[in-house]
Write an enzyme that holds these catalytic residues in place. Sequence first.
Site, PDB file in Angstrom:
ATOM      1  N   GLU A   1     -40.208 -21.971  38.529  1.00 52.32           N
ATOM      2  CA  GLU A   1     -39.443 -22.094  37.283  1.00 52.32           C
ATOM      3  C   GLU A   1     -38.132 -21.314  37.322  1.00 52.32           C
ATOM      4  OE1 GLU A   1     -41.697 -21.340  33.712  1.00 52.32           O
ATOM      5  OE2 GLU A   1     -40.112 -22.263  32.501  1.00 52.32           O
TER       6      GLU A   1
ATOM      7  N   LYS B   1     -47.324 -17.392  27.204  1.00 50.09           N
ATOM      8  CA  LYS B   1     -46.965 -18.148  28.422  1.00 50.09           C
ATOM      9  C   LYS B   1     -45.726 -17.502  29.040  1.00 50.09           C
ATOM     10  CE  LYS B   1     -44.676 -21.485  30.793  1.00 50.09           C
ATOM     11  NZ  LYS B   1     -43.291 -21.371  31.284  1.00 50.09           N
TER      12      LYS B   1
ATOM     13  N   ASP C   1     -55.479 -13.603  42.382  1.00 54.02           N
ATOM     14  CA  ASP C   1     -56.110 -14.767  41.764  1.00 54.02           C
ATOM     15  C   ASP C   1     -55.415 -15.050  40.421  1.00 54.02           C
ATOM     16  OD1 ASP C   1     -57.796 -16.525  40.447  1.00 54.02           O
ATOM     17  OD2 ASP C   1     -59.612 -15.635  41.288  1.00 54.02           O
TER      18      ASP C   1
ATOM     19  N   HIS D   1     -30.891 -21.513  30.644  1.00 55.10           N
ATOM     20  CA  HIS D   1     -31.557 -22.539  31.450  1.00 55.10           C
ATOM     21  C   HIS D   1     -30.546 -23.485  32.069  1.00 55.10           C
ATOM     22  CE1 HIS D   1     -36.005 -22.990  30.155  1.00 55.10           C
ATOM     23  NE2 HIS D   1     -35.731 -21.805  30.611  1.00 55.10           N
TER      24      HIS D   1
HETATM   25  P1  HMG Z   1     -26.863 -14.336  30.453  1.00 54.38           P
HETATM   26  O1  HMG Z   1     -26.499 -13.557  29.261  1.00 54.38           O
HETATM   27  O2  HMG Z   1     -26.237 -15.663  30.620  1.00 54.38           O
HETATM   28  O3  HMG Z   1     -26.689 -13.507  31.744  1.00 54.38           O
HETATM   29  O4  HMG Z   1     -28.441 -14.490  30.475  1.00 54.38           O
HETATM   30  P2  HMG Z   1     -25.401 -12.924  32.432  1.00 54.38           P
HETATM   31  O5  HMG Z   1     -24.810 -13.928  33.342  1.00 54.38           O
HETATM   32  O6  HMG Z   1     -24.504 -12.278  31.408  1.00 54.38           O
HETATM   33  O7  HMG Z   1     -26.090 -11.765  33.299  1.00 54.38           O
HETATM   34  C1  HMG Z   1     -26.757 -10.677  32.680  1.00 54.38           C
HETATM   35  C2  HMG Z   1     -27.802 -10.120  33.627  1.00 54.38           C
HETATM   36  O8  HMG Z   1     -28.890 -11.045  33.730  1.00 54.38           O
HETATM   37  C3  HMG Z   1     -27.312  -9.982  35.050  1.00 54.38           C
HETATM   38  O9  HMG Z   1     -26.648  -8.739  35.179  1.00 54.38           O
HETATM   39  C4  HMG Z   1     -28.597 -10.028  35.848  1.00 54.38           C
HETATM   40  O10 HMG Z   1     -29.276  -8.813  35.763  1.00 54.38           O
HETATM   41  C5  HMG Z   1     -29.349 -11.091  35.084  1.00 54.38           C
HETATM   42  P3  HMG Z   1     -25.518  -8.600  36.331  1.00 54.38           P
HETATM   43  O11 HMG Z   1     -26.232  -8.649  37.651  1.00 54.38           O
HETATM   44  O12 HMG Z   1     -24.573  -9.762  36.168  1.00 54.38           O
HETATM   45  O13 HMG Z   1     -24.893  -7.270  36.054  1.00 54.38           O
HETATM   46  N1  HMG Z   1     -29.040 -12.422  35.627  1.00 54.38           N
HETATM   47  C6  HMG Z   1     -29.451 -12.850  36.824  1.00 54.38           C
HETATM   48  N2  HMG Z   1     -30.179 -12.286  37.759  1.00 54.38           N
HETATM   49  C7  HMG Z   1     -30.445 -12.994  38.868  1.00 54.38           C
HETATM   50  N3  HMG Z   1     -29.997 -14.255  39.057  1.00 54.38           N
HETATM   51  C8  HMG Z   1     -29.269 -14.861  38.139  1.00 54.38           C
HETATM   52  C9  HMG Z   1     -28.956 -14.169  36.953  1.00 54.38           C
HETATM   53  N4  HMG Z   1     -28.280 -14.482  35.851  1.00 54.38           N
HETATM   54  C10 HMG Z   1     -28.335 -13.401  35.060  1.00 54.38           C
HETATM   55  N5  HMG Z   1     -28.834 -16.108  38.339  1.00 54.38           N
HETATM   56  C11 HMG Z   1     -30.565 -15.096  31.358  1.00 54.38           C
HETATM   57  C12 HMG Z   1     -29.060 -15.335  31.409  1.00 54.38           C
HETATM   58  C13 HMG Z   1     -31.244 -16.188  32.142  1.00 54.38           C
HETATM   59  C14 HMG Z   1     -30.869 -13.723  31.958  1.00 54.38           C
HETATM   60  C15 HMG Z   1     -30.989 -15.097  29.859  1.00 54.38           C
HETATM   61  O14 HMG Z   1     -30.578 -16.285  29.269  1.00 54.38           O
HETATM   62  C16 HMG Z   1     -32.483 -14.935  29.666  1.00 54.38           C
HETATM   63  O15 HMG Z   1     -33.041 -13.866  29.800  1.00 54.38           O
HETATM   64  N6  HMG Z   1     -33.144 -16.036  29.300  1.00 54.38           N
HETATM   65  C17 HMG Z   1     -34.598 -16.087  29.184  1.00 54.38           C
HETATM   66  C18 HMG Z   1     -35.106 -16.894  30.320  1.00 54.38           C
HETATM   67  C19 HMG Z   1     -36.578 -17.113  30.313  1.00 54.38           C
HETATM   68  O16 HMG Z   1     -37.351 -16.468  29.640  1.00 54.38           O
HETATM   69  N7  HMG Z   1     -36.984 -18.054  31.113  1.00 54.38           N
HETATM   70  C20 HMG Z   1     -38.348 -18.432  31.255  1.00 54.38           C
HETATM   71  C21 HMG Z   1     -38.486 -19.896  31.099  1.00 54.38           C
HETATM   72  S1  HMG Z   1     -38.571 -20.312  29.378  1.00 54.38           S
HETATM   73  C22 HMG Z   1     -40.224 -19.997  29.084  1.00 54.38           C
HETATM   74  O17 HMG Z   1     -41.066 -20.567  29.720  1.00 54.38           O
HETATM   75  C23 HMG Z   1     -40.613 -18.855  28.238  1.00 54.38           C
HETATM   76  C24 HMG Z   1     -40.428 -18.979  26.738  1.00 54.38           C
HETATM   77  O18 HMG Z   1     -40.893 -20.188  26.208  1.00 54.38           O
HETATM   78  C25 HMG Z   1     -41.251 -17.809  26.224  1.00 54.38           C
HETATM   79  C26 HMG Z   1     -41.236 -17.688  24.742  1.00 54.38           C
HETATM   80  O19 HMG Z   1     -41.061 -18.710  24.034  1.00 54.38           O
HETATM   81  O20 HMG Z   1     -41.433 -16.529  24.271  1.00 54.38           O
HETATM   82  C27 HMG Z   1     -38.983 -18.820  26.391  1.00 54.38           C
END
Ligand code: HMG
Length: 429
Positions: free
Chosen positions: A84, A266, A282, A379
Amino acid sequence: MNTSGRSFRKSSIRMRRDMIKPEPLQNTGNSRNDFSYTGFDGDMLDLADVMVEQAVGYIGIPLGVAGPVLIDGNEVMIPMATEEPSVIAAVSFAGSLVARYGGITTRASDPVMVAQIFLEDMGNFGAAGVDAVLKSRDAIREHLKPILVSMEKRGGGWRNIDARWIAPSRTLAVNLRIDVRDAMGANLLNSAAEAVSPLLEKITGGRVLMAILSNRSWNRTASARLSIPIQELGRNGFDGAETARRIVRAARVAREDPDRAVTHNKGIMNGISAMALATGNDTRAIEAAAHAYAGRHGPYHGLSEYWIENGMIHGSIELPLPFAVTGGAVGFHPVTRWSLQLLGNPDAPGLSRIAAALGLAQNLAALRALVSEGIQRGHMTLHARRLAYDAGARRNDIPDFAAIIRSEKIRGRDSAARRFTEWMDAKDV
Ligand code: HMG
C-alpha cells in the site's frame, strides 16, 4: 495445467512451475512475462519450497524502511513490507513530527500466552471439573516440566492455570498460561496443551475435544505514548490548534462508532502488519488479537486515544502485540534476519514496543491527513508514480513522468498510457 500424469504435490518446485506456467506464455507488453515474476532466484525457490506446501514461487511485496522514529530515546529505522502506498511515508512523517518532543515512549508486558484444552463428556462432574483442575495445579505443572524446561532456563515457562465451565456447550476450558520469552509460542503452547491432555482426562473424567493456543493474546500487550505541541500540526494552510481538536474528536468518534472504528484500526494495523511481514511474524495472529482487543469492552472501538492538555496533543495506544524474534519464519527467511538487525536485534517485548509506537505513528499521520486536507491528496501524489509505471515508465522516467501526471491531473490508465507514448515520442525527436 499440464501435469503429464505426474502428481502436482509430489513434484519438485521446478516441475510444478513447468506444470502451471501459462501456455503459450502471454505477452503482457512488458519485457518480461508476468509468470517470470513468480520466481527467478534459485535460492528463493528452494526457500519457498521448504516454507510452504505445493510451492511454485514467491511474490515480491515491496519492502520499505520508515523513519527514523525516535522510540524510547533510540532512533529506529523500521522495515515494512506492504503493497500500500503512503503507509511508509505516513510513519516517516509522524516520526519527524515527534522527533523534537521526546519521540514515542513505550511499554510492554511479559510475553505470556495461553494454551487451551477443551474437555467434553464430563458426565455428572460438569462444572466441578473446574475445582478438580485447580486442585491439581501442582501435578499439572510437574507433568509439564520436561516440555517447559528450556523455556524456564530462559526465564519463561509456567505462569498459571485456570479453568472455566462453558455451560451452553457443556465443555470445560482449561487455560495454561506460559511465558514464551522471544518466541511467538505456538509450537511450545500446542505441545504443552497436547502433552497435558491425558492427565486432564484423568483428573476430570472428561474427554479432550481439542488442544490449541489461544490467539487472543491479552496477556501480551504493548502500549505507546506521544506528546507534541498543537501548533506542530499546522501545515498546508491548516491551523494546528484546530487540527489537534479535530484529531481528538476523530479518535473519539472511533471509540463511539464501530463502523468508523474498523477503519481507524485498519489504519493502525497498516504499519504493524507491514513490520510483522518484514520480520516474518504471524500477521494473522497479530491482526486477530488486535481486533479482538478492540471489542473487549463490548462494542468494537478504536484502539487509540488523544487529548489536549497545556497546549500539547497527547496520543496513546495499547493492544496485544504477540511479536516474536525467533521461531517459525522469523530468523529463518534471510530478509527477516536483516529486518531484525536493522531494528537493532530487539527481544520480543522490545519488538512489540516498536510495533506499538509504529501503530500510534501511523494513526497520528492518518488522522492528521483525514481531518485536514483529506486522505486523497497524499495518496494521489504517490499514486502518480504507480500510474507512471503502469503506463510503461521505468527507472528515471518514473519520477519525471509522474510529475507530468500530477501537473496535468491525468487520472485513468488509458490516458496515462497515451500521454506516456506521446512523451516518449517527443523525447526521441
Ligand atoms: P505531505 O504533507 O504531502 O508531505 O504528506 P510532505 O511532502 O510535506 O512531507 C512531509 C514529511 O512526510 C516528509 O518530511 C517525510 O518525512 C514524509 P521530509 O523528509 O520532506 O522532511 N514523507 C515521505 N516519506 C517518505 N516517502 C515519501 C514521503 N512523502 C512525505 N514519498 C503524507 C504526505 C503521505 C505523509 C500524508 O498525506 C499522510 O500522512 N497521509 C496519511 C497516509 C496514510 O495513512 N496512508 C495509509 C493508507 S489510507 C488507510 O488505509 C488508512 C486510513 O483509512 C486510516 C483511517 O481512516 O484512520 C486513512
